[in-house]
Structures are given as structure tokens and as C-alpha cells.
Design a protein around this motif. Sequence first.
Motif, PDB file in Angstrom:
ATOM      1  N   TRP A  81      -5.807  -6.924  -4.350  1.00 54.40           N
ATOM      2  CA  TRP A  81      -6.223  -5.637  -4.896  1.00 54.40           C
ATOM      3  C   TRP A  81      -5.224  -5.035  -5.875  1.00 54.40           C
ATOM      4  O   TRP A  81      -5.642  -4.367  -6.828  1.00 54.40           O
ATOM      5  N   ASP A 135       0.275  -8.943   9.328  1.00 53.16           N
ATOM      6  CA  ASP A 135      -0.236  -9.116   7.967  1.00 53.16           C
ATOM      7  C   ASP A 135       0.959  -9.235   7.033  1.00 53.16           C
ATOM      8  O   ASP A 135       1.849  -8.375   7.056  1.00 53.16           O
ATOM      9  N   ARG A 163      -8.381  -2.669   4.599  1.00 51.28           N
ATOM     10  CA  ARG A 163      -8.360  -4.111   4.869  1.00 51.28           C
ATOM     11  C   ARG A 163      -7.066  -4.532   5.552  1.00 51.28           C
ATOM     12  O   ARG A 163      -7.072  -5.369   6.453  1.00 51.28           O
ATOM     13  N   HIS A 164      -5.941  -3.937   5.147  1.00 50.58           N
ATOM     14  CA  HIS A 164      -4.662  -4.231   5.810  1.00 50.58           C
ATOM     15  C   HIS A 164      -4.737  -3.818   7.287  1.00 50.58           C
ATOM     16  O   HIS A 164      -4.335  -4.588   8.165  1.00 50.58           O
ATOM     17  N   GLU A 215       0.831  -1.206   0.000  1.00 52.53           N
ATOM     18  CA  GLU A 215       0.000   0.000   0.000  1.00 52.53           C
ATOM     19  C   GLU A 215       0.867   1.259   0.000  1.00 52.53           C
ATOM     20  O   GLU A 215       0.589   2.212  -0.738  1.00 52.53           O
ATOM     21  N   ALA A 233       3.337  -8.797  -4.092  1.00 52.80           N
ATOM     22  CA  ALA A 233       2.471  -8.529  -2.942  1.00 52.80           C
ATOM     23  C   ALA A 233       1.622  -9.734  -2.568  1.00 52.80           C
ATOM     24  O   ALA A 233       1.195 -10.497  -3.431  1.00 52.80           O
ATOM     25  N   ASP A 234       1.391  -9.867  -1.277  1.00 52.75           N
ATOM     26  CA  ASP A 234       0.489 -10.898  -0.766  1.00 52.75           C
ATOM     27  C   ASP A 234      -0.903 -10.266  -0.612  1.00 52.75           C
ATOM     28  O   ASP A 234      -1.488 -10.257   0.470  1.00 52.75           O
ATOM     29  N   ARG A 235      -1.361  -9.683  -1.711  1.00 50.43           N
ATOM     30  CA  ARG A 235      -2.652  -9.006  -1.762  1.00 50.43           C
ATOM     31  C   ARG A 235      -3.263  -9.275  -3.139  1.00 50.43           C
ATOM     32  O   ARG A 235      -2.547  -9.530  -4.098  1.00 50.43           O
ATOM     33  N   GLY A 255      -7.725  -1.345  -0.001  1.00 55.16           N
ATOM     34  CA  GLY A 255      -6.612  -2.217   0.370  1.00 55.16           C
ATOM     35  C   GLY A 255      -5.972  -1.801   1.677  1.00 55.16           C
ATOM     36  O   GLY A 255      -5.615  -2.637   2.512  1.00 55.16           O
ATOM     37  N   ASP A 271       3.172  -8.823   3.914  1.00 54.25           N
ATOM     38  CA  ASP A 271       3.221  -7.825   2.853  1.00 54.25           C
ATOM     39  C   ASP A 271       3.530  -8.470   1.506  1.00 54.25           C
ATOM     40  O   ASP A 271       2.934  -8.138   0.498  1.00 54.25           O
ATOM     41  N   ARG A 317      -6.739  -6.314   9.257  1.00 54.42           N
ATOM     42  CA  ARG A 317      -6.013  -7.568   9.517  1.00 54.42           C
ATOM     43  C   ARG A 317      -4.985  -7.379  10.624  1.00 54.42           C
ATOM     44  O   ARG A 317      -4.806  -8.261  11.466  1.00 54.42           O
TER      45      ARG A 317
END
Length: 147
Positions: free
Chosen positions: A75, A136, A125-126, A21, A71-73, A122, A138, A129
Motif C-alpha cells: 500500500w 507481521d 490489514r496489518h 503505518e 516497508a514489507d507492504r 493498510g 514491518d 494479520r
Amino acid sequence: MFYAIQLAASGYAILRGGAPERLTGLALLLAAASTGIVQRHVSLLFSGLELGVMIVDLVLLAVMVAITLKADRFWPAWATALHALGTGAHLARAISPDVIRLVYAFLSAAWSYPIVLLLVIGTVRHSRRIRARGWDLDWSRQDPTIR
């Protein structure tokens, strides 16, 4: 108006987000500022290929693809896809100079607002978490015991 929204969203991401982010927020902020610098005179905007804006968009696309891949995302993939659509408007203009000026302007810029919204979502939500479980990830393949 867009610059104020971008500044607020990027500031929020930089202060409250994880690494993806923060990096995306910074990249979007730098791209917005760079676009403002490289744009031609307002009366000539989008009357031809906006080469400076296209270069800024291509650099931002490369950064966003790199973030998406690491990224471990989820979005960032959506944000990158939307930015790729906007960047594609330059290709359309380069291939067909007959593309209507307003259409070119709209297609290259319209995706910016949903991208900023995805950045904010995003980041929210981070933050949730982090509050819920205290950590969390990244980046993909990161050891959750290392913070």
C-alpha cells in the motif's frame, strides 16, 4: 473537514498500525499541519506557485519514498504514487503559470483523501494479520522471529 479525517486516520495508524503505518500516519499528520502553517492568505491561495506547500510536499514525498522502499507492504507504493501526482501539480504550475488556479488547487490536494484511505486500509490489514498469525513483518528482509 480534511484535518479531522487526517487526525482520525493518523491516530488509528499510530495506535494500531505497524511501523510503516505509524510512520506514514505521523508524516501525513505533520505535513497536513505544516501545510496549514505555510499556506498564504486564503484569498491568494493557489494564485501563484505555493512554494511553502511545495516544500512540505517534497519533504513528505521523500519520507514516503523511503518508507515504500523499506516497508514489507504494498500500500505505501500506491500512496507514494498518488502523492507524487499531487506534488507534480507544483511542477506544472512552475512550468506554466497559466495553469488555472482551481485546477492547480484541485490537482495538488485531491490525492490526499485516497492516501488517507490507503493508510486506514493498510492499518486494518496489518491488524488482521497480527490477529490471524500473531506477527507481521514491518520492513523488508526482517527476520520474522525478531519482534
